[in-house]
Enzyme design. Structure first.
Site, PDB file in Angstrom:
ATOM      1  N   GLN A 139       0.849  -1.197   0.000  1.00 32.73           N
ATOM      2  CA  GLN A 139       0.000   0.000   0.000  1.00 32.73           C
ATOM      3  C   GLN A 139       0.884   1.246   0.000  1.00 32.73           C
ATOM      4  O   GLN A 139       0.388   2.357  -0.077  1.00 32.73           O
ATOM      5  CB  GLN A 139      -0.881   0.019   1.251  1.00 32.73           C
ATOM      6  CG  GLN A 139      -1.868  -1.128   1.325  1.00 32.73           C
ATOM      7  CD  GLN A 139      -2.496  -1.210   2.711  1.00 32.73           C
ATOM      8  OE1 GLN A 139      -3.450  -0.491   3.011  1.00 32.73           O
ATOM      9  NE2 GLN A 139      -1.974  -2.073   3.566  1.00 32.73           N
ATOM     10  N   HIS A 167      -1.547   1.297  -4.139  1.00 36.40           N
ATOM     11  CA  HIS A 167      -1.970   2.699  -4.029  1.00 36.40           C
ATOM     12  C   HIS A 167      -1.115   3.625  -4.892  1.00 36.40           C
ATOM     13  O   HIS A 167      -1.042   4.824  -4.639  1.00 36.40           O
ATOM     14  CB  HIS A 167      -1.957   3.160  -2.572  1.00 36.40           C
ATOM     15  CG  HIS A 167      -3.041   2.528  -1.736  1.00 36.40           C
ATOM     16  ND1 HIS A 167      -3.039   2.514  -0.354  1.00 36.40           N
ATOM     17  CD2 HIS A 167      -4.190   1.882  -2.092  1.00 36.40           C
ATOM     18  CE1 HIS A 167      -4.123   1.882   0.097  1.00 36.40           C
ATOM     19  NE2 HIS A 167      -4.833   1.488  -0.940  1.00 36.40           N
ATOM     20  N   CYS A 219      -1.298  17.469 -23.336  1.00 36.12           N
ATOM     21  CA  CYS A 219      -2.644  18.069 -23.356  1.00 36.12           C
ATOM     22  C   CYS A 219      -2.764  19.372 -22.569  1.00 36.12           C
ATOM     23  O   CYS A 219      -3.819  19.998 -22.578  1.00 36.12           O
ATOM     24  CB  CYS A 219      -3.682  17.059 -22.865  1.00 36.12           C
ATOM     25  SG  CYS A 219      -3.563  16.730 -21.100  1.00 36.12           S
TER      26      CYS A 219
HETATM   27  P1  OAD Z   1      -1.550   3.094   8.986  1.00 29.78           P
HETATM   28  O1  OAD Z   1      -0.847   4.370   9.383  1.00 29.78           O
HETATM   29  O2  OAD Z   1      -3.033   3.084   9.042  1.00 29.78           O
HETATM   30  O3  OAD Z   1      -1.043   1.897   9.904  1.00 29.78           O
HETATM   31  C1  OAD Z   1       0.321   1.677  10.118  1.00 29.78           C
HETATM   32  C2  OAD Z   1       0.452   0.419  10.962  1.00 29.78           C
HETATM   33  O4  OAD Z   1       1.846   0.128  11.065  1.00 29.78           O
HETATM   34  C3  OAD Z   1      -0.069   0.551  12.401  1.00 29.78           C
HETATM   35  O5  OAD Z   1      -0.916  -0.555  12.687  1.00 29.78           O
HETATM   36  C4  OAD Z   1       1.199   0.510  13.258  1.00 29.78           C
HETATM   37  O6  OAD Z   1       1.005  -0.148  14.516  1.00 29.78           O
HETATM   38  C5  OAD Z   1       2.114  -0.312  12.374  1.00 29.78           C
HETATM   39  N1  OAD Z   1       3.554  -0.080  12.609  1.00 29.78           N
HETATM   40  C6  OAD Z   1       4.180   1.021  13.087  1.00 29.78           C
HETATM   41  N2  OAD Z   1       5.515   0.821  13.132  1.00 29.78           N
HETATM   42  C7  OAD Z   1       5.738  -0.431  12.648  1.00 29.78           C
HETATM   43  C8  OAD Z   1       6.899  -1.220  12.426  1.00 29.78           C
HETATM   44  N3  OAD Z   1       8.126  -0.750  12.692  1.00 29.78           N
HETATM   45  N4  OAD Z   1       6.758  -2.471  11.934  1.00 29.78           N
HETATM   46  C9  OAD Z   1       5.519  -2.960  11.644  1.00 29.78           C
HETATM   47  N5  OAD Z   1       4.384  -2.263  11.834  1.00 29.78           N
HETATM   48  C10 OAD Z   1       4.484  -1.009  12.331  1.00 29.78           C
HETATM   49  O7  OAD Z   1      -1.006   2.706   7.535  1.00 29.78           O
HETATM   50  P2  OAD Z   1      -1.669   1.759   6.440  1.00 29.78           P
HETATM   51  O8  OAD Z   1      -2.352   0.597   7.058  1.00 29.78           O
HETATM   52  O9  OAD Z   1      -0.620   1.502   5.423  1.00 29.78           O
HETATM   53  O10 OAD Z   1      -3.873   5.272   1.651  1.00 29.78           O
HETATM   54  O11 OAD Z   1      -2.739   2.719   5.820  1.00 29.78           O
HETATM   55  C11 OAD Z   1      -3.473   2.288   4.699  1.00 29.78           C
HETATM   56  C12 OAD Z   1      -3.733   3.444   3.767  1.00 29.78           C
HETATM   57  O12 OAD Z   1      -4.330   4.524   4.483  1.00 29.78           O
HETATM   58  C13 OAD Z   1      -2.497   4.085   3.170  1.00 29.78           C
HETATM   59  O13 OAD Z   1      -2.001   3.364   2.043  1.00 29.78           O
HETATM   60  C14 OAD Z   1      -2.977   5.445   2.779  1.00 29.78           C
HETATM   61  C15 OAD Z   1      -3.736   5.793   4.037  1.00 29.78           C
HETATM   62  O14 OAD Z   1      -4.734   6.735   3.920  1.00 29.78           O
HETATM   63  C16 OAD Z   1      -3.863   6.147   0.656  1.00 29.78           C
HETATM   64  O15 OAD Z   1      -3.154   7.137   0.650  1.00 29.78           O
HETATM   65  C17 OAD Z   1      -4.809   5.772  -0.451  1.00 29.78           C
END
Ligand code: OAD
Length: 254
Positions: free
Chosen positions: A104, A122, A153
């Protein structure tokens, strides 16, 4: 730091897998210094409003501000380096018959660590395209303070990421869904598992009978239904998993 102990059942599942699928989220890049979205103190969405920066409407209303925010993120990512967890995933791909990596993240760190054929669910911060017709402009010279205009364009150029309200690129969605239904091990790494359709892939894999694994220092709801949950950072858990799988394969214990 003490070595993380990886459950033997998980090691055997990965070492004996036909197809491993990995879905990564912002937590995967946290140890490279790239902020996540939803962590309470440091997450981007605790400091910025998504609807003002990550929607087509926001770009139409104020293209300069939206572009400048993505330039700031491009700078940050350009200075970041992949960590041992990124490299472990790239190496794991060489140990199993098939590995599908879906991210993502829009930062390109998996590719820079050596992963090939990454499904960018994404999009990518650097894969710009024009707002009206979608003409690709991958290499906009940087730094670039304002959105350039499309040479084909004349419309403004936007970052090639998926914004709220936009569809996931068709080929990424199709590949990811097919892999989730086909894999025998599914790893969910560094994602809050809140944003769909990405979050649905883990459930698809689980329903299809895959061994499911969450790697996240702050277990999410998915940890409660996953086969294994490793409450550890990606930069520690993935190298430990890789080392255990290498050992199992070397000793013929798969
Ligand atoms: P989030 O910011 O929602 O979640 C990040 C996750 O990573 C959390 O559950 C943390 O606990 C975990 N985390 C933090 N440090 C870590 C580490 N060192 N190792 C492993 N895990 C760790 O991010 P996403 O789930 O990626 O979309 O968010 C999904 C989407 O929401 C993104 O792609 C973006 C956002 O809005 C778009 O921009 C379309």
């Amino acid at each position: 730091m003490q070595d993380l102990s990886i459950p033997q059942a998980l090691v055997s599942s990965v070492a004996g897998a036909r197809h491993v699928m990995v879905v990564t989220g912002a937590g995967m890049s946290a140890e490279s210094g790239v902020p996540t979205f939803r962590d309470a103190q440091t997450g981007l969405w605790s400091r910025f409003r998504p609807e003002e920066l990550a929607t087509p409407e926001a770009f139409e209303a104020d293209p300069d501000t939206v572009w400048a925010w993505y330039e700031w993120r491009r700078d940050l990512v350009a200075r970041a380096e992949p960590h041992a967890g990124h490299r472990a995933l790239a190496e794991l791909a060489g140990l199993v018959p098939r590995l599908t990596l879906v991210t993502q993240n829009v930062d390109g760190l998996h590719e820079r660590a050596g992963s090939r054929d990454v499904v960018e669910f994404h999009g990518n911060l650097f894969a710009n395209r024009c707002f009206l017709a979608g003409h690709a402009l991958r290499d906009v010279p940087r730094p670039c303070a304002k959105p350039p205009t499309c040479p084909t364009c004349g419309s403004l150029v936007r970052p090639g990421v998926v914004w709220f309200g936009e569809a996931i690129p068709e080929s990424a969605l199709a590949r990811a869904a097919a892999s989730a239904g086909d894999c025998d091990v599914f790893l969910s790494v560094g994602t809050s598992s809140l944003v769909y359709p990405a979050a649905g892939l883990a459930h698809l894999a689980r329903d299809a009978g895959a061994v499911t694994v969450e790697i996240n220092p702050e277990p999410t709801e998915f940890a409660g239904v996953a086969t294994h949950a490793l409450a550890a950072p990606a930069g520690r858990a993935l190298p430990a998993l890789l080392a255990s799988v290498q050992q199992a394969l070397a000793s013929g214990r798969a």
